[in-house]
Scaffold this active site. Structure first.
Site, PDB file in Angstrom:
ATOM      1  N   CYS A 270      47.108  59.160  68.430  1.00 40.99           N
ATOM      2  CA  CYS A 270      45.985  58.536  67.612  1.00 40.99           C
ATOM      3  C   CYS A 270      46.490  58.548  66.192  1.00 40.99           C
ATOM      4  O   CYS A 270      46.822  59.390  65.599  1.00 40.99           O
ATOM      5  CB  CYS A 270      44.716  59.150  67.824  1.00 40.99           C
ATOM      6  N   PRO A 271      46.295  57.244  65.457  1.00 40.94           N
ATOM      7  CA  PRO A 271      45.437  56.279  65.720  1.00 40.94           C
ATOM      8  C   PRO A 271      46.211  55.063  66.413  1.00 40.94           C
ATOM      9  O   PRO A 271      45.579  53.763  66.752  1.00 40.94           O
ATOM     10  CB  PRO A 271      44.782  55.643  64.520  1.00 40.94           C
TER      11      PRO A 271
END
Lengths: 378, 75
Positions: B14-15
């Site tokens: 993530c992201p």
């Protein structure tokens, strides 16, 4: 090349919570995740905008951010907070920090705090898992130690014992936990200590353990700090409290500072209501008012004392804890079985893990433990 | 299901799975389906919330041997 954004660690943020310092939290997780669980402090301000709504730019939120205090960008694991933080710095903001490790690190941070000296030169420590509201303990005496309700971050206890120059001889769980993965068995294996569990909570476990039963007396160190087991069912059928050094009552998930334990997490709320009532209104009433209650959880920051510990005299709780002051049995039954808060995340899988039935990897264990503990009814 | 494009976001933390998904969805037409593979544990809740906020529909998702698969229909 631009400089990496400054980070705040879980330990630094924990200090700010305990010292009631001001901080602005920009939480970039989803709305659901934020509503479910966040870094709690009465002295913090909050703004929740998911990181994926900021990918095209952060200009639109600039007027919602303060200039006069530090801004901590928070996400699940630290990746998105770093990205959003860097975007804010590119806009010229200089008061931006990224929360290193994110809510994962917040969930795993343990803050050891000395509760007090014990008789005969012993010491008692409380480990505050501030992000999840879990409390564990280390009793130290004369080169030996016992750990109670250890979290899965077993290195913290092992390293702490090493620093104090003591050997962990006994590891206890007050009950089979449903909100977090116990580190008890692993810590006992790591240190060569004995792992104690109440047998009534252990009927389905897949491993060897020592049976912790009512009246069992375990001594830590040659100078005898006694740990007396006191059978106190209600949260689970096996739940057992401890009286340590005739001064401290470790209540597990039966009695908290501002609430009491819920009886439904093993699926038997109706059956265990009267056990819970009996423990709180009869067994505990027979104990000394002077005992200091040390629970396995806290739910709100107001339950923390000035020094960061979670502890209060039993006599004070008999006066002030609502759950100990419900005269009517039916009203009590209703309170602890109806309108209960949501159950802890993945609580059934967590119970199975603690029984040794399933063995999820570290990443999966972290995911299972996301969120607050939710072991109480208020 | 008629898949117009497959995005491999395996191994990305993530992201990045969402950053890549956001780029990839530009390459499909409204009503077409983008298939995404990811290994990040947070991908499910994030992709669900992202699709909702962007007006797309998460048609289906499954876990296969540690790989999360998603099918998103562009709104």
């Amino acid at each position: 090349m631009k400089l990496a954004i400054r980070e705040m660690t879980a330990k630094q943020v924990a200090k700010k919570v305990m010292n009631k310092e001001e901080l602005f939290i920009l939480d970039v997780r989803t709305e659901d995740a934020f509503q479910d669980w966040k870094i709690e402090s009465a002295s913090f301000d909050y703004l929740n905008i998911p990181y994926f709504d900021l990918l095209d730019g952060v200009e639109e939120i600039l007027d919602q951010l303060p200039e006069d205090k530090d801004i901590l960008v928070v996400c699940a694991k630290g990746g998105s907070s770093q990205m959003v933080g860097e975007m804010l710095e590119e806009e010229g903001l200089t008061n931006i920090y990224s929360f290193g490790g994110g809510m994962k690190a917040w969930s795993e941070h343990l803050e050891p705090i000395k509760v007090n000296d014990l008789n005969n030169g012993g010491e008692l420590y409380q480990f505050v898992r501030i992000g999840k509201g879990c409390l564990s303990y280390m009793v130290v005496s004369d080169g030996e130690a016992a750990v109670i309700d250890a979290t899965r971050m077993t290195d913290v206890y092992a390293d702490f014992a090493k620093e104090l120059g003591v050997d962990i001889k006994h590891v206890f769980d007050t009950h089979l936990h449903a909100d977090h993965i116990s580190g008890g068995r692993q810590l006992a294996e790591l240190t060569g200590g004995t792992y104690w569990l109440p047998p009534k909570d252990a009927t389905e476990v897949t491993f060897e353990y020592a049976k912790l039963e009512d009246g069992e007396n375990v001594t830590v160190g040659n100078t005898t700090i006694d740990i007396n087991a006191l059978y106190s069912p209600g949260h689970t059928i096996g739940s057992t409290s401890f009286v340590v050094d005739n001064q401290y009552l470790m209540t597990g998930d039966i009695l908290f500072i501002d609430s009491i334990g819920r009886p439904d997490l093993a699926g038997e709320a109706e059956d265990w209501v009267m056990d819970l009532r009996e423990t709180l209104y009869t067994r505990y009433q027979e104990l000394s008012d002077e005992l200091i209650v040390l629970p396995a959880h806290f739910m709100i920051m107001d339950e923390l004392n000035e020094d960061g510990t979670v502890a209060e005299k039993l006599g004070v709780l008999f006066n002030q804890n609502h759950g100990l002051n419900i005269e009517d049995q039916d009203e009590f039954r209703k309170m602890v079985t109806e309108n209960l808060p949501p159950q802890p995340n993945a609580y059934e899988e967590i119970r199975e893990t603690n029984m040794g039935k399933i063995n999820p990897d570290d990443e999966k264990q972290r995911e299972m433990e996301v969120g607050p503990n939710r072991c109480a009814v208020r | 299901m008629n898949v117009s494009k497959v995005l491999d976001a395996k191994g990305l933390a993530c992201p990045m799975p969402i950053v890549k998904t956001k780029k990839a969805i530009k390459d499909v037409e409204s009503g077409e389906v983008l298939e995404i593979h990811a290994t990040d544990q947070g991908a499910k809740s994030d992709l669900t919330a992202w699709a909702k906020s962007g007006g797309h529909e998460l048609l289906q998702h499954e876990e296969d041997n540690g790989v999360f698969k998603f099918w998103i229909q562009k709104g």
